[in-house]
Design an enzyme around this catalytic site. Structure first.
Site, PDB file in Angstrom:
ATOM      1  N   VAL A  78       0.864  -1.180   0.000  1.00 45.98           N
ATOM      2  CA  VAL A  78       0.000   0.000   0.000  1.00 45.98           C
ATOM      3  C   VAL A  78       0.900   1.230   0.000  1.00 45.98           C
ATOM      4  CG1 VAL A  78      -1.617   1.324   1.420  1.00 45.98           C
ATOM      5  CG2 VAL A  78      -2.018  -1.103   0.996  1.00 45.98           C
ATOM      6  N   GLU A 174      19.349  -9.626  23.577  1.00 43.10           N
ATOM      7  CA  GLU A 174      19.101 -11.033  23.233  1.00 43.10           C
ATOM      8  C   GLU A 174      20.098 -11.516  22.174  1.00 43.10           C
ATOM      9  OE1 GLU A 174      14.433 -11.504  24.493  1.00 43.10           O
ATOM     10  OE2 GLU A 174      14.817 -11.028  22.406  1.00 43.10           O
ATOM     11  N   ALA A 318       4.227  -6.806  21.093  1.00 44.91           N
ATOM     12  CA  ALA A 318       3.268  -7.673  20.415  1.00 44.91           C
ATOM     13  C   ALA A 318       1.901  -7.688  21.114  1.00 44.91           C
ATOM     14  CB  ALA A 318       3.841  -9.082  20.328  1.00 44.91           C
TER      15      ALA A 318
HETATM   16  C1  LIG Z   1      13.736  -8.178  16.651  1.00 43.31           C
HETATM   17  C2  LIG Z   1      12.454  -7.866  17.375  1.00 43.31           C
HETATM   18  C3  LIG Z   1      12.202  -8.485  18.592  1.00 43.31           C
HETATM   19  C4  LIG Z   1      11.020  -8.217  19.283  1.00 43.31           C
HETATM   20  N1  LIG Z   1      10.784  -8.866  20.467  1.00 43.31           N
HETATM   21  C5  LIG Z   1       9.605  -8.670  21.105  1.00 43.31           C
HETATM   22  C6  LIG Z   1       9.295  -9.397  22.294  1.00 43.31           C
HETATM   23  O1  LIG Z   1      10.111 -10.200  22.775  1.00 43.31           O
HETATM   24  N2  LIG Z   1       8.089  -9.184  22.866  1.00 43.31           N
HETATM   25  C7  LIG Z   1       7.166  -8.311  22.340  1.00 43.31           C
HETATM   26  O2  LIG Z   1       6.070  -8.164  22.876  1.00 43.31           O
HETATM   27  N3  LIG Z   1       7.443  -7.593  21.233  1.00 43.31           N
HETATM   28  C8  LIG Z   1       8.628  -7.756  20.599  1.00 43.31           C
HETATM   29  N4  LIG Z   1       8.909  -7.049  19.458  1.00 43.31           N
HETATM   30  C9  LIG Z   1       7.939  -6.043  18.992  1.00 43.31           C
HETATM   31  C10 LIG Z   1       6.778  -6.698  18.270  1.00 43.31           C
HETATM   32  O3  LIG Z   1       7.236  -7.626  17.340  1.00 43.31           O
HETATM   33  C11 LIG Z   1       5.969  -5.597  17.618  1.00 43.31           C
HETATM   34  O4  LIG Z   1       5.476  -4.764  18.633  1.00 43.31           O
HETATM   35  C12 LIG Z   1       4.816  -6.167  16.808  1.00 43.31           C
HETATM   36  O5  LIG Z   1       5.306  -6.932  15.743  1.00 43.31           O
HETATM   37  C13 LIG Z   1       3.932  -5.051  16.281  1.00 43.31           C
HETATM   38  O6  LIG Z   1       2.909  -5.605  15.522  1.00 43.31           O
HETATM   39  P1  LIG Z   1       2.298  -4.810  14.290  1.00 43.31           P
HETATM   40  O7  LIG Z   1       1.206  -5.673  13.758  1.00 43.31           O
HETATM   41  O8  LIG Z   1       1.997  -3.419  14.687  1.00 43.31           O
HETATM   42  O9  LIG Z   1       3.483  -4.703  13.241  1.00 43.31           O
HETATM   43  P2  LIG Z   1       4.266  -5.864  12.512  1.00 43.31           P
HETATM   44  O10 LIG Z   1       4.173  -7.136  13.260  1.00 43.31           O
HETATM   45  O11 LIG Z   1       5.608  -5.314  12.230  1.00 43.31           O
HETATM   46  O12 LIG Z   1       3.462  -6.073  11.159  1.00 43.31           O
HETATM   47  C14 LIG Z   1       3.407  -5.072  10.168  1.00 43.31           C
HETATM   48  C15 LIG Z   1       3.042  -5.752   8.872  1.00 43.31           C
HETATM   49  O13 LIG Z   1       2.695  -4.755   7.938  1.00 43.31           O
HETATM   50  C16 LIG Z   1       3.275  -5.059   6.694  1.00 43.31           C
HETATM   51  N5  LIG Z   1       3.434  -3.787   5.982  1.00 43.31           N
HETATM   52  C17 LIG Z   1       4.137  -2.704   6.385  1.00 43.31           C
HETATM   53  N6  LIG Z   1       4.012  -1.697   5.502  1.00 43.31           N
HETATM   54  C18 LIG Z   1       3.214  -2.163   4.516  1.00 43.31           C
HETATM   55  C19 LIG Z   1       2.706  -1.582   3.323  1.00 43.31           C
HETATM   56  N7  LIG Z   1       2.998  -0.335   2.968  1.00 43.31           N
HETATM   57  N8  LIG Z   1       1.915  -2.337   2.522  1.00 43.31           N
HETATM   58  C20 LIG Z   1       1.626  -3.617   2.864  1.00 43.31           C
HETATM   59  N9  LIG Z   1       2.063  -4.201   3.992  1.00 43.31           N
HETATM   60  C21 LIG Z   1       2.843  -3.486   4.812  1.00 43.31           C
HETATM   61  C22 LIG Z   1       4.580  -5.729   7.048  1.00 43.31           C
HETATM   62  O14 LIG Z   1       5.054  -6.542   5.993  1.00 43.31           O
HETATM   63  C23 LIG Z   1       4.174  -6.550   8.273  1.00 43.31           C
HETATM   64  O15 LIG Z   1       3.735  -7.827   7.936  1.00 43.31           O
HETATM   65  C24 LIG Z   1      10.081  -7.294  18.744  1.00 43.31           C
HETATM   66  C25 LIG Z   1      10.339  -6.672  17.525  1.00 43.31           C
HETATM   67  C26 LIG Z   1      11.513  -6.957  16.846  1.00 43.31           C
HETATM   68  C27 LIG Z   1      11.783  -6.295  15.517  1.00 43.31           C
END
Ligand SMILES: Cc1cc2nc3c(=O)[nH]c(=O)nc-3n(C[C@H](O)[C@H](O)[C@H](O)COP(=O)(O)OP(=O)(O)OC[C@H]3O[C@@H](n4cnc5c(N)ncnc54)[C@H](O)[C@@H]3O)c2cc1C
Length: 460
Positions: A78, A174, A318
């Protein structure tokens, strides 16, 4: 009467939770993601440090939602939102900016790396956000060890075997712990000319303590554990420079070929698409029902939303994303079916955990503070529970048991589809830029000049 269309952008924790909450809604749900898989980011560090294989933490979104008949999954990116015409613009392999209309829109597009205005750091210090990043980081770790093994000049081993993590939050801590276990454990006996156990692992942060989102006692326990693992922790120092030769921290240069950036994140451009109010970090300010001010049909959830609770912004974790996704899914379902609308969103904090090395974690849940094996077991149980499918849960559990018992890793492969990058220090002999001489071929690492040139294939 035609059913309303709900577009969900993002199949991460928030988007997927919203889609599942809409499973029985009389609506056409369209979930768009630029990747074909949902990623369990909390275990990315285990792919980067070879414990798990990429397929053990990623699941095709289409597979997860295959039984949800009201939902269509589209692979595409998007690129914008037109609020006036109620459409998003979608690009994929063969179409650009195709308008797709919605009745309700949920933006759950997460975050990307932020180098705090120093985007040039990204050239030398990759971040850890996607499966491709994790494989690239794993390649980098393993590649530099291979380079060191092949390097004749012992004075270069230290640079090659210095691994620097920028950012002492959960991800940096980690990775540092898991990397220490890797090099001081199984890899120790796999090399002949270098001792991986002597690798220097440095964790750098401007903050005064590691894992600053945890209480001081847990932060101290984590720091002690890192020291036991041989990780050098440098706190209260800012990163001034990152380049091909290493890093400058607090005015001191540290030579390294492997710098990993885990220090900051920037939200997706959802705020720009919507031309709405954002917080200082660029996350979209949302109302108490997670809708965008003045647009009750548009919702922003997860990491890309900014929501204050009890005077404090919710963290980018998450659980927040899952609970927000579920809330919005339920709200839209009830609006469509005429059911009662939920109370304003409220996050229920179940606690936080972080792992440091093998069999050790810290856990903070309300007044409960724990560190050690018990906390690690709780961490393992929670993480297994939240993996997307039962096959992943089983596969990861077996891998952890196998690695715990034997020390063996899920994957120590260097997977580089573009082939090895030419070493910048190699210069072709004059007039011989195209084809190598036949007599060069037996040399494993031919170098034409300089004191570090291998003196013959027999040396290896
Ligand atoms: C390395 C790492 C370790 C982590 N460890 C922890 C932990 O131990 N415990 C915890 O609670 N949280 C942890 N987190 C944080 C947690 O993963 C995030 O808070 C969570 O993933 C947020 O969810 P979300 O759905 O907002 O975004 P995301 O899970 O990042 O999902 C976003 C989605 O949107 C898609 N997207 C983005 N832009 C576009 C676009 N323009 N068009 C189409 N699709 C798009 C992406 O491909 C992705 O699939 C960690 C994060 C990272 C990076």
């Amino acid at each position: 009467m035609s059913q309303p269309r709900v577009i969900i952008v993002g199949g991460g924790f928030a988007g997927l939770a919203a889609a599942k909450a809409l499973r029985s809604a009389p609506a056409k749900i369209v979930l768009i993601d630029r990747l074909n898989h949902h990623l369990f980011q909390p275990l990315l560090y285990q792919v980067a440090t070879s414990v798990l294989m990429p397929g053990q933490i990623g699941t095709p979104i289409r597979g997860i939602l295959r039984k949800q008949k009201n939902t269509t999954v589209i692979l595409g990116e998007v690129t914008g939102v037109d609020k006036a015409h109620k459409c998003v613009f979608l690009s994929n392999a063969d179409r650009q900016n195709v308008p797709v209309t919605y009745d309700n829109l949920i933006l759950a597009t997460g975050v990307s790396h932020s180098y705090f205005g120093h985007n040039e750091f990204g050239l030398y210090a990759p971040g850890l956000k996607t499966l491709a990043d994790a494989v690239a980081v794993r390649n980098k770790f393993l590649q530099t060890l291979e380079q060191a093994e092949a390097e004749e000049d012992p004075s270069r081993h230290r640079d090659l075997m210095t691994f620097i993590l920028v950012g002492a939050g959960p991800t940096g801590t980690e990775v540092a712990g898991a990397l220490a276990v890797l090099v001081r454990g199984m890899l120790k006996s796999a090399f002949r000319r270098i001792d991986p156990a002597s690798a220097r692992i440095v964790l750098v942060d401007m903050a005064p303590r590691v894992l600053p989102s945890f209480s001081e006692d847990l932060s101290k326990a984590a720091n002690e554990r890192l020291k036991q693992l041989g990780v050098e922790v440098r706190l209260g120092q800012s990163v001034d420079q990152i380049d091909a030769e290493g890093i400058v921290v607090g005015g001191e240069r540290m030579a390294s070929k492997t710098v990993i950036w885990t220090a900051g994140v920037a939200p997706s451009p959802a705020g720009q698409w919507l031309q709405t109010q954002t917080d200082r970090a660029g996350r979209v300010r949302v109302e108490s029902d997670l809708s965008v001010p003045g647009h009750s049909q548009i919702f922003v959830v997860g990491d890309t939303a900014s929501f204050d609770q009890d005077g404090k912004p919710l963290p980018g974790v998450a659980q927040v994303a899952i609970q927000q996704g579920r809330y919005v899914g339920k709200l839209i379902h009830n609006r469509i079916t005429g059911g009662s609308l939920p109370e304003p969103f409220r996050y229920s904090d179940k606690g936080s955990m972080a792992v440091v090395g093998k069999g050790f974690a810290i856990l903070q849940s309300g007044k409960v503070h724990r560190s050690g094996l018990g906390a690690w077991l709780a961490w393992a149980a929670v993480h297994l529970q939240f993996l997307a499918t039962s096959s992943l849960r089983l596969s990861v559990l077996l891998q952890w048991i196998w690695t715990g018992v034997t020390g063996q890793r899920g994957s120590l492969l260097i997977v580089d589809h573009h082939g090895p990058k030419p070493d910048k220090r190699v210069t072709e002999p004059a007039g011989n830029a195209a084809a190598p001489h036949k007599q060069d071929l037996p040399e494993l690492l031919p170098r034409s000049s300089g004191s570090r040139a291998m003196s013959g294939s027999g040396q290896l």
